[in-house]
Design a protein around this motif. Structure first.
Motif, PDB file in Angstrom:
ATOM      1  N   THR A 220      37.482 -10.129  49.235  1.00 11.86           N
ATOM      2  CA  THR A 220      37.258 -11.539  48.886  1.00 11.86           C
ATOM      3  C   THR A 220      36.220 -12.206  49.774  1.00 11.86           C
ATOM      4  O   THR A 220      36.104 -13.435  49.777  1.00 11.86           O
TER       5      THR A 220
ATOM      6  N   GLY B 261      35.176 -18.263  46.911  1.00 14.38           N
ATOM      7  CA  GLY B 261      35.914 -19.508  46.942  1.00 14.38           C
ATOM      8  C   GLY B 261      37.342 -19.289  46.457  1.00 14.38           C
ATOM      9  O   GLY B 261      37.718 -18.172  46.083  1.00 14.38           O
ATOM     10  N   PRO B 262      38.152 -20.353  46.438  1.00 16.71           N
ATOM     11  CA  PRO B 262      39.564 -20.213  46.063  1.00 16.71           C
ATOM     12  C   PRO B 262      39.788 -19.619  44.678  1.00 16.71           C
ATOM     13  O   PRO B 262      40.657 -18.760  44.501  1.00 16.71           O
ATOM     14  N   GLU B 263      39.018 -20.053  43.670  1.00 16.10           N
ATOM     15  CA  GLU B 263      39.229 -19.558  42.307  1.00 16.10           C
ATOM     16  C   GLU B 263      38.889 -18.076  42.200  1.00 16.10           C
ATOM     17  O   GLU B 263      39.648 -17.286  41.609  1.00 16.10           O
TER      18      GLU B 263
ATOM     19  N   THR C 159      38.876 -15.954  44.638  1.00 14.35           N
ATOM     20  CA  THR C 159      39.869 -15.231  45.433  1.00 14.35           C
ATOM     21  C   THR C 159      41.132 -14.993  44.629  1.00 14.35           C
ATOM     22  O   THR C 159      41.694 -13.886  44.648  1.00 14.35           O
ATOM     23  N   ARG C 160      41.596 -16.012  43.900  1.00 17.09           N
ATOM     24  CA  ARG C 160      42.784 -15.835  43.063  1.00 17.09           C
ATOM     25  C   ARG C 160      42.561 -14.757  42.007  1.00 17.09           C
ATOM     26  O   ARG C 160      43.463 -13.958  41.712  1.00 17.09           O
TER      27      ARG C 160
ATOM     28  N   LYS D 216      41.892 -13.195  55.254  1.00 16.61           N
ATOM     29  CA  LYS D 216      42.590 -14.351  54.713  1.00 16.61           C
ATOM     30  C   LYS D 216      44.089 -14.088  54.784  1.00 16.61           C
ATOM     31  O   LYS D 216      44.672 -13.443  53.920  1.00 16.61           O
TER      32      LYS D 216
END
Length: 251
Positions: free
Chosen positions: A175, A179-181, A183-184, A205
């Motif tokens: 990752t 960014g967060p999206e 990464t998900r 992370k």
């Protein structure tokens, strides 16, 4: 108990007088996600390089499916069932996503197979399409790799690794730069892949690691100082001291 997929016995690696790994003994069962963590310089990259055949250990043994990997050239690791991705995305930027994976598939055919017409090698295209579908890039096969989003490029690299149908997949900071999206999305991909193969990953992370991993290994100064479930690692005072910090909240 069944035999482990991968086993390390007293593995060490020196670079001249510098000890990068020392006395690492551990084993990995099939279809589990294991994270390798530790501060900078802990030996994580060296450990991954030993497991993937980039470098050989200077002491100890690594066994895969019971086979001692000593003397095995790096290019044979993928044929044995060990594939990896890298911290820095490693793709052919000018080729399409499909072509990137197809090139990898073609590496598993004999290099001396010069009599078969390219048009008849349809199984290579099928393998490439299957790998792209597995990482969520089925609709992006015709896109030039350099124009893919960062997360898509990381997924493409995993597709390249998957074309070998590995039993063991090593992911080096999958990752990184996301960014967060994104990464998900990568976490969801790793969870799907882990249903059919063993996954080892290096990642920084901590919140992601604690939620994703079945098991966590902690390296410090080249030595394995902790090995346990996420809950056990969170509660380990030595791990908190050398890496996680007393008040970081594991964010």
């Amino acid at each position: 108990m069944s035999a482990p997929l991968l086993a390390c016995d007293n593995v060490g690696r020196r670079f001249g007088g510098f000890v990068a790994l020392e006395g690492v003994t551990t084993a990995f069962a099939a279809n589990k996600v294991t994270a390798v963590i530790g501060p900078n310089g802990a030996g994580k990259s060296t450990f991954f390089n030993v497991l993937s055949g980039v470098i050989a250990p200077t002491s100890g043994t690594v066994r895969f499916r019971g086979r001692d990997l000593a003397g095995t050239p790096q290019h044979r690791f993928a044929h044995l069932g060990i594939s990896r991705s890298y911290q820095i995305t490693n793709i052919f930027p000018e080729l399409t996503a499909h072509e990137n994976v197809r090139v990898a598939a073609q590496a598993f055919r004999s290099r001396y197979d010069i009599l078969t017409r390219r048009a008849r090698l349809t199984e290579l295209d099928e393998r490439a399409a299957t790998a792209l579908e597995a990482v969520g890039l089925a609709a992006r096969g015709g896109a030039t790799a350099k124009f893919l989003a960062h997360g898509e490029q990381r997924a493409l690299e995993i597709a390249i690794a998957l074309v070998a149908d590995p039993a063991l997949l090593l992911l080096d900071e999958p990752t990184a730069g996301m960014g967060p999206e994104e990464t998900r999305g990568m976490v969801a991909l790793i969870e799907r892949l882990a249903r059919e193969r063993t996954i080892l990953l290096v990642e920084h992370k901590m919140k992601m690691i604690l939620g994703l991993s079945d098991r966590i290994l902690v390296l410090h100064h080249g030595r394995l100082i902790a090995d346990g479930t996420p809950a056990e690692i969170q509660a380990d005072a030595e791990v908190r001291r050398v890496y996680l910090g007393q008040n970081d909240g594991y964010a």
